[in-house]
Scaffold this motif. Structure first.
Motif, short mmCIF file in Angstrom:
data_model
loop_
_atom_site.label_atom_id
_atom_site.label_comp_id
_atom_site.label_asym_id
_atom_site.label_seq_id
_atom_site.Cartn_x
_atom_site.Cartn_y
_atom_site.Cartn_z
N PHE A 2 -40.43 74.26 12.03
CA PHE A 2 -39.55 73.35 12.76
C PHE A 2 -38.28 74.06 13.23
N ARG A 3 -37.76 74.98 12.42
CA ARG A 3 -36.58 75.72 12.85
C ARG A 3 -36.87 76.48 14.15
N ALA A 4 -38.08 77.01 14.26
CA ALA A 4 -38.46 77.72 15.49
C ALA A 4 -38.44 76.79 16.69
N LYS A 5 -38.76 75.51 16.49
CA LYS A 5 -38.70 74.54 17.59
C LYS A 5 -37.27 74.33 18.08
N LEU A 6 -36.31 74.38 17.15
CA LEU A 6 -34.92 74.14 17.51
C LEU A 6 -34.26 75.36 18.13
N LEU A 7 -34.76 76.55 17.82
CA LEU A 7 -34.11 77.78 18.24
C LEU A 7 -33.82 77.84 19.74
N PRO A 8 -34.78 77.53 20.61
CA PRO A 8 -34.48 77.63 22.06
C PRO A 8 -33.58 76.51 22.58
N LEU A 9 -33.29 75.52 21.76
CA LEU A 9 -32.48 74.39 22.21
C LEU A 9 -30.98 74.62 22.00
N ILE A 10 -30.62 75.66 21.25
CA ILE A 10 -29.23 75.87 20.83
C ILE A 10 -28.72 77.21 21.36
N ASP A 11 -27.54 77.19 21.92
CA ASP A 11 -26.91 78.41 22.42
C ASP A 11 -26.77 79.43 21.28
N PRO A 12 -27.17 80.67 21.47
CA PRO A 12 -27.05 81.68 20.41
C PRO A 12 -25.63 81.86 19.91
N ASP A 13 -24.62 81.68 20.77
CA ASP A 13 -23.24 81.83 20.34
C ASP A 13 -22.85 80.74 19.34
N ILE A 14 -23.41 79.54 19.51
CA ILE A 14 -23.15 78.47 18.54
C ILE A 14 -23.85 78.78 17.23
N LEU A 15 -25.12 79.15 17.29
CA LEU A 15 -25.85 79.48 16.07
C LEU A 15 -25.18 80.60 15.29
N ALA A 16 -24.64 81.58 16.00
CA ALA A 16 -24.02 82.72 15.33
C ALA A 16 -22.79 82.32 14.52
N ALA A 17 -22.18 81.20 14.87
CA ALA A 17 -20.99 80.75 14.15
C ALA A 17 -21.31 80.08 12.83
N PHE A 18 -22.59 79.75 12.60
CA PHE A 18 -22.97 79.04 11.39
C PHE A 18 -23.62 80.02 10.41
N GLN A 19 -22.87 80.35 9.36
CA GLN A 19 -23.38 81.29 8.36
C GLN A 19 -24.16 80.52 7.30
N ALA A 20 -25.27 79.92 7.72
CA ALA A 20 -26.06 79.08 6.83
C ALA A 20 -27.48 79.00 7.34
N ASP A 21 -28.41 78.68 6.45
CA ASP A 21 -29.82 78.61 6.85
C ASP A 21 -30.43 77.25 6.52
N THR A 22 -29.59 76.23 6.34
CA THR A 22 -30.09 74.91 5.97
C THR A 22 -30.41 74.07 7.20
N ASP A 23 -31.23 73.05 6.99
CA ASP A 23 -31.47 72.08 8.06
C ASP A 23 -30.17 71.40 8.48
N PHE A 48 -25.88 69.38 17.26
CA PHE A 48 -24.85 68.41 17.64
C PHE A 48 -23.77 69.07 18.51
N HIS A 49 -23.29 70.25 18.10
CA HIS A 49 -22.25 70.92 18.87
C HIS A 49 -22.76 71.40 20.23
N GLN A 50 -24.04 71.70 20.31
CA GLN A 50 -24.63 72.05 21.60
C GLN A 50 -24.49 70.87 22.57
N HIS A 51 -24.83 69.67 22.09
CA HIS A 51 -24.70 68.48 22.94
C HIS A 51 -23.24 68.13 23.20
N LEU A 52 -22.39 68.29 22.19
CA LEU A 52 -20.99 67.96 22.36
C LEU A 52 -20.34 68.85 23.42
#
Length: 258
Positions: free
Chosen positions: A124-145, A153-157
């Motif tokens: 499921f994480r792989a499904k979300l990967l293309p939906l989120i800007d890599p710069d946003i993902l890089a700011a989250f030092q976590a691997d949880t759902d 959420f921040h992508q949409h915001l």
């Protein structure tokens, strides 16, 4: 699963919100009443608030809330008009460390998730990967759902600029990806001025969520919590699949998610 809570009103000490109530979050860490998938919330906790300069700050620990020797001093010293907090029960396969401890704080917003995405790491994480800007993902030092939900959420915001709209779009997009997967997703966000919360699930029963307005122990304030803090008759269950917002005047507004 976790238990979460928030407070918005006049200034109160942290302990009045977090540890003093008869069924406080500290009590819910070791004796929750309404959890669906676990019996303890012993995998850490986090508390968020805003300092005098309006900056989102937090205190987190991977120890159970009942065992943190710092809480008494912090609880009696820290005073604020807004608090947001959770006690954590780590989803199997998601590590216990500070980076995985909520609230997720980004761009001066605090974000909480109570629930889980079934088999999140298994495809499921792989499904979300293309939906989120890599710069946003890089700011989250976590691997949880929970962290990935915050990133989505921040992508949409970033596109819509409105917290309520971004929360609803996050839920809608997740439902489109979930198929038959079980998802529990009570969400809570604050920008320091208002509180926003969703009670929701996909292919499952919604986790519990309640509000209290102008309670005996919390006058001129609103509390949102996974479980009622006490026997005050003012506690009300949030309707399933609803989004609520609370403003500085204590007004509660309700919207359907879809």
């Amino acid at each position: 699963m976790c238990r979460l809570a928030a407070y918005l009103g006049k200034d109160i000490a942290l302990e009045k919100f977090f540890s003093a109530p008869r069924h406080s979050l500290v009590k819910q860490a070791w004796q929750p009443r309404e959890m669906q998938e676990a019996t303890l919330n012993a995998d850490g906790f986090g508390i968020g608030w805003y300092n005098a300069g309006g900056e989102a700050v937090s205190y987190k620990n991977t120890l159970p809330a009942w065992s943190d020797a710092n809480l008494h001093g912090l609880g009696s010293s820290l005073i604020a008009p807004l608090w947001i907090a959770n006690v954590r029960s780590a989803t199997p396969g998601q590590l216990v460390h500070l980076g995985n401890t909520q609230p997720v704080t980004y761009r001066n917003l605090h974000f909480l998730h109570n629930g889980f995405i079934d088999n999140f790491q298994d495809g499921f994480r792989a499904k979300l990967l293309p939906l989120i800007d890599p710069d946003i993902l890089a700011a989250f030092q976590a691997d949880t759902d929970s962290a990935w939900l915050a990133a989505l959420f921040h992508q949409h915001l970033g596109h819509c600029g409105n917290i309520e709209t971004a929360l609803r779009q996050t839920v809608t997009q997740l439902a489109a990806q979930a198929a038959a997967r079980k998802v529990l997703m009570n969400l809570m966000v604050t920008d320091g001025h208002a509180l926003y919360a969703i009670r929701h699930a996909i292919n499952a029963d919604c986790p519990s969520l309640y509000t209290l307005r102008n309670g005996a122990d919390f006058p001129d304030a609103v509390v949102i919590a996974s479980e009622a803090f006490d026997d005050d008759p003012g506690w009300r269950a949030v309707a399933e699949h609803q989004l609520i917002s609370v403003d500085r005047e204590g007004r509660i507004s309700t919207l359907p998610i879809a």
